[in-house]
Design a protein around this motif. Structure first.
Motif, PDB file in Angstrom:
ATOM      1  N   ARG A  64       0.842  -1.201   0.000  1.00 52.94           N
ATOM      2  CA  ARG A  64       0.000   0.000   0.000  1.00 52.94           C
ATOM      3  C   ARG A  64       0.880   1.256   0.000  1.00 52.94           C
ATOM      4  O   ARG A  64       0.650   2.198  -0.744  1.00 52.94           O
ATOM      5  CB  ARG A  64      -0.909   0.034   1.231  1.00 52.94           C
ATOM      6  CG  ARG A  64      -1.745   1.311   1.283  1.00 52.94           C
ATOM      7  CD  ARG A  64      -2.356   1.577   2.655  1.00 52.94           C
ATOM      8  NE  ARG A  64      -3.168   2.774   2.624  1.00 52.94           N
ATOM      9  CZ  ARG A  64      -2.696   4.017   2.780  1.00 52.94           C
ATOM     10  NH1 ARG A  64      -1.407   4.230   2.944  1.00 52.94           N
ATOM     11  NH2 ARG A  64      -3.519   5.049   2.740  1.00 52.94           N
ATOM     12  N   GLU A  65       1.909   1.237   0.856  1.00 59.89           N
ATOM     13  CA  GLU A  65       2.769   2.418   0.953  1.00 59.89           C
ATOM     14  C   GLU A  65       3.608   2.568  -0.319  1.00 59.89           C
ATOM     15  O   GLU A  65       3.931   3.678  -0.740  1.00 59.89           O
ATOM     16  CB  GLU A  65       3.658   2.327   2.192  1.00 59.89           C
ATOM     17  CG  GLU A  65       2.875   2.255   3.504  1.00 59.89           C
ATOM     18  CD  GLU A  65       1.915   3.415   3.700  1.00 59.89           C
ATOM     19  OE1 GLU A  65       2.151   4.504   3.142  1.00 59.89           O
ATOM     20  OE2 GLU A  65       0.897   3.231   4.409  1.00 59.89           O
ATOM     21  N   MET A  68       1.489   4.402  -2.701  1.00 66.33           N
ATOM     22  CA  MET A  68       1.446   5.809  -2.273  1.00 66.33           C
ATOM     23  C   MET A  68       2.710   6.526  -2.770  1.00 66.33           C
ATOM     24  O   MET A  68       2.650   7.657  -3.251  1.00 66.33           O
ATOM     25  CB  MET A  68       1.396   5.822  -0.745  1.00 66.33           C
ATOM     26  CG  MET A  68       1.224   7.176  -0.130  1.00 66.33           C
ATOM     27  SD  MET A  68      -0.507   7.670  -0.183  1.00 66.33           S
ATOM     28  CE  MET A  68      -0.506   8.907   1.115  1.00 66.33           C
ATOM     29  N   ALA A  71       3.016   6.543  -6.908  1.00 65.92           N
ATOM     30  CA  ALA A  71       2.033   7.394  -7.587  1.00 65.92           C
ATOM     31  C   ALA A  71       2.509   8.841  -7.704  1.00 65.92           C
ATOM     32  O   ALA A  71       2.020   9.590  -8.548  1.00 65.92           O
ATOM     33  CB  ALA A  71       0.688   7.336  -6.856  1.00 65.92           C
ATOM     34  N   THR A  96      -4.793  13.718 -11.022  1.00 68.15           N
ATOM     35  CA  THR A  96      -4.282  12.416 -10.590  1.00 68.15           C
ATOM     36  C   THR A  96      -5.261  11.335 -11.076  1.00 68.15           C
ATOM     37  O   THR A  96      -6.386  11.642 -11.484  1.00 68.15           O
ATOM     38  CB  THR A  96      -4.204  12.333  -9.058  1.00 68.15           C
ATOM     39  OG1 THR A  96      -5.518  12.466  -8.532  1.00 68.15           O
ATOM     40  CG2 THR A  96      -3.314  13.434  -8.483  1.00 68.15           C
ATOM     41  N   GLN A  99      -8.430  11.645  -9.093  1.00 65.34           N
ATOM     42  CA  GLN A  99      -9.222  12.812  -9.523  1.00 65.34           C
ATOM     43  C   GLN A  99      -9.910  12.556 -10.863  1.00 65.34           C
ATOM     44  O   GLN A  99     -10.989  13.073 -11.126  1.00 65.34           O
ATOM     45  CB  GLN A  99      -8.328  14.052  -9.653  1.00 65.34           C
ATOM     46  CG  GLN A  99      -7.921  14.665  -8.314  1.00 65.34           C
ATOM     47  CD  GLN A  99      -6.935  15.815  -8.482  1.00 65.34           C
ATOM     48  OE1 GLN A  99      -6.191  15.866  -9.460  1.00 65.34           O
ATOM     49  NE2 GLN A  99      -6.919  16.718  -7.525  1.00 65.34           N
ATOM     50  N   GLU A 142     -11.564   1.741  -0.745  1.00 65.62           N
ATOM     51  CA  GLU A 142     -11.304   2.309   0.586  1.00 65.62           C
ATOM     52  C   GLU A 142     -10.796   3.742   0.510  1.00 65.62           C
ATOM     53  O   GLU A 142     -10.471   4.346   1.542  1.00 65.62           O
ATOM     54  CB  GLU A 142     -10.258   1.461   1.323  1.00 65.62           C
ATOM     55  CG  GLU A 142     -10.678   0.026   1.616  1.00 65.62           C
ATOM     56  CD  GLU A 142     -10.572  -0.878   0.391  1.00 65.62           C
ATOM     57  OE1 GLU A 142      -9.734  -0.576  -0.493  1.00 65.62           O
ATOM     58  OE2 GLU A 142     -11.324  -1.845   0.297  1.00 65.62           O
ATOM     59  N   GLY A 143     -10.640   4.285  -0.707  1.00 65.80           N
ATOM     60  CA  GLY A 143     -10.139   5.649  -0.827  1.00 65.80           C
ATOM     61  C   GLY A 143      -8.628   5.737  -0.834  1.00 65.80           C
ATOM     62  O   GLY A 143      -8.053   6.806  -0.621  1.00 65.80           O
ATOM     63  N   ASP A 144      -7.952   4.618  -1.079  1.00 63.82           N
ATOM     64  CA  ASP A 144      -6.495   4.624  -1.122  1.00 63.82           C
ATOM     65  C   ASP A 144      -5.993   4.671  -2.566  1.00 63.82           C
ATOM     66  O   ASP A 144      -6.688   4.285  -3.499  1.00 63.82           O
ATOM     67  CB  ASP A 144      -5.947   3.378  -0.430  1.00 63.82           C
ATOM     68  CG  ASP A 144      -6.093   3.472   1.081  1.00 63.82           C
ATOM     69  OD1 ASP A 144      -6.110   4.613   1.594  1.00 63.82           O
ATOM     70  OD2 ASP A 144      -6.215   2.426   1.733  1.00 63.82           O
ATOM     71  N   ILE A 145      -4.746   5.115  -2.708  1.00 65.07           N
ATOM     72  CA  ILE A 145      -4.127   5.193  -4.025  1.00 65.07           C
ATOM     73  C   ILE A 145      -3.577   3.820  -4.391  1.00 65.07           C
ATOM     74  O   ILE A 145      -2.897   3.180  -3.591  1.00 65.07           O
ATOM     75  CB  ILE A 145      -3.001   6.241  -4.012  1.00 65.07           C
ATOM     76  CG1 ILE A 145      -3.578   7.629  -3.737  1.00 65.07           C
ATOM     77  CG2 ILE A 145      -2.236   6.231  -5.331  1.00 65.07           C
ATOM     78  CD1 ILE A 145      -2.540   8.682  -3.420  1.00 65.07           C
TER      79      ILE A 145
END
Lengths: 406, 406
Positions: A64-65, A68, A71, A96, A99, A142-145
């Motif tokens: 996940r990180e 982040m 990106a 992005t 977006q 979940e709203g994560d990148i």
């Protein structure tokens, strides 16, 4: 007026000078009424530099990180490209992936695009702006990148083109189209004007590296024509589409591909009983090993003994051999033999189904070149032969010559 | 259990080794039940590198795109810091400013935080995770990325601490607290254990550079105590809070500040008529020039002629002089005289209102040191004197010595 999505890869935007050049080219090729969406990768080595930073912190960074972190690469290039258009007097806006409404699943580092919600892109286009979208990235439920993995920016471009019902999706890359064979191997390779999504998918599966399969699948799903072009020349390139538009195709075979990242496992002397193949290939599937060609042949029908031969990626060889041995150890199997000095050559063409001579022609070309075929497999639109790896260049040239120059 | 927000600036996370050190320190200082939110700036020189890239594209890059570009800096550092915690065996998650619910207005490059919606932070804390938020950035009402301008990460930290009703907000920086004077100027400067928001605001306004006023205002607004500490030592630091908690304050004066970024304009021979000051200062306000000290003195009451003296930032001098000349050109004003070789020394203390001797003591200290006072101005909690710039070090030491060592 046309709505056009154009994708530029990392080598096209590797420096600020190249970013200016991309902006200039887009403006030069743009008709006054055209609506343009650009999808851009990270600048040249940015991703490697970010990976290096992460590697300094942890040998196995959390994925996940990592997404982040990675990106940010495209976010930098879209912002700079937007500045470049503004410097040239055009109105543009960068977005992005999140977006831009690129919605993915939550499989970090190789997320799949589930949907594109193009409201923001549409409203920016309606304001007359050139819209620049960060490729390779999206937003999880979940709203994560998330990032999309290899070829991800191509997939972003095609998915956005599909969601916008764009007139075309141009992929600018470092080759100027799809060739009938790898031009580094076959001097006489021809650039195809058109090819179908299915043919391109099969070629990618069989070793062609122009486009990642995910983006072609996406194009097929949305019915989006994908135009493969060179960043560095003005060549016409190749259009990947659902059906041919040209009245007559020059060649039934559209490509000769080869793949040297292949290894062979032969299980010799398998008792001819139901369930044995199932046991072997379940063990491989559970270990997430992709099996490609599979051939079972009868060694001796009186003794009810078969041989099973299959191919896998070279990296999986040791693991697959162990699993095959374990799965067959109580069966009286004679031997598990492996070989990694092999390669696969294939011909691809959507029209071959109705043309019975294709296989014979391919085998004839190989025989004439003195090349032995170890395994044969076929699909509706392809024929593949496993041969010795040191003969692959000769094989591709012999086959290509027979189909394209014969 | 305590809920603590800690902010680490760019120099604290300048390298991957320093990022690891931050993670180690946070874990060392954390009680088992503490809930921790970290706010982090971009790594060391990242922002300068990004500004350089933008400068290669355009001399005046669009500010929306600049914010899109600069926001990547903190995104990199939060992702790396999250990886560092995971490498140390802790559970953590990084969030961009928008993900953390930092809502701003749309003034790119110096956006103001309007609200913090801390739902995501709260739910991550509830999962037992250390939450790492990108400072300096937020989300505009249009869904765009904004940056907050100078000191923005401090403001982010204080705003999040306020929204979470955190027990404390620790700002880790390269100094170890708030001093009674700049320690580079006054050797005997003392570190204050406590200071009020109002005093800190006044000190920042009058030249102290420890904290940007915005973040102190935010702390005052939310009633959040701000604990200023050093990244590089274990010193106790200074707590900025609403009211003193200690029974007795050692010193009424809390700080002696100085500011050399100041210039003086004197309009000599202004006719004593209503509306003239209004005309002059309206012209300056319309040009967004901040006027600091203003003094009007009677030159000659028989002739009804005054002098008006005011101070501004050095950078505004030429523009302000032009505006002052233009605003007074039909008034028979004798002269507009400017001087930029001046400095302002001030004393700050919330208790001085009831202590009439403060001004006399300050003026006495300056007189004894042979320093002439050109302009005096006072607020409820401060007294400022304009002096010659080359005397500023002597002035600060003389005043400090009188109040803190006398």
């Amino acid at each position: 007026m046309a709505l056009i999505v154009k994708k530029f890869g990392g080598s096209s935007v590797a420096t600020t000078a190249k970013i200016m050049a991309v902006a200039e080219r887009v403006l030069r090729e743009k008709a006054p009424d055209d609506k343009i969406v650009l999808v851009v990768s990270a600048m040249g080595d940015t991703t490697d530099e970010l990976l290096d930073l992460a590697g300094q912190i942890s040998p196995h960074p959390n994925s996940r990180e990592m997404d982040m972190l990675l990106a940010t690469g495209e976010q930098v290039s879209v912002a700079l490209l937007a500045m470049a258009f503004q410097q040239l007097g055009s109105v543009s806006v960068s977005l992005t992936g999140p977006q831009a409404g690129v919605m993915t699943n939550s499989v970090y580092s190789k997320a799949r695009i589930l949907d594109v919600k193009p409201d923001r892109i549409k409203s920016e286009l309606a304001k007359g702006r050139i819209v620049i979208v960060a490729g390779f990235q999206g937003l999880s439920p979940e709203g994560d990148i998330t990032t999309l993995g290899r070829g991800g920016s191509d997939t972003t471009a095609v998915a956005i083109a599909g969601a916008l019902r764009a007139d075309s999706c141009e992929i600018f890359t470092d080759v100027d189209g799809v060739y009938s064979a790898d031009p580094r191997v076959v001097k006489a390779a021809r650039r195809m004007k058109e090819i179908t999504h299915n043919e391109m998918l099969e070629m990618a599966r069989l070793g062609a590296v122009v486009m990642q399969p995910r983006s072609v699948e996406m194009g097929k799903h949305y019915g989006v024509p994908i135009h493969v072009r060179s960043t560095f020349t003005q060549e016409a390139g190749t259009i990947i589409r659902e059906e041919y538009t040209m009245q007559e195709r020059e060649f039934i075979i559209r490509g000769v591909t080869h793949d040297t990242n292949v290894a062979k496992i032969a299980i010799l002397g398998v008792p001819d009983r139901p369930g044995i193949a199932h046991k072997i290939f379940s063990a491989l599937a559970n270990a997430a090993i992709d099996v490609d060609m599979i051939v079972q042949s009868i060694r001796n029908s009186d003794q009810h003994i078969n041989d099973i031969v299959f191919t896998i990626a070279k990296a999986d060889l040791a693991k697959a051999k162990g699993l095959a041995e374990q799965a067959t150890k109580d069966m009286g199997v004679l031997r598990v033999v492996v070989e990694d000095n092999v390669a696969k050559v294939s011909v691809v063409g959507a029209g071959m189904y109705g043309s019975p001579g294709i296989a014979a022609t391919m085998f004839g070309a190989l025989a004439e070149a003195g090349i032995n075929i170890e395994v044969i497999s076929t699909s509706e639109i392809s024929i593949s032969c496993l041969i010795q790896a040191d003969q692959v260049k000769d094989a591709v040239n012999a086959i290509h010559s027979r189909f394209f120059q014969g």
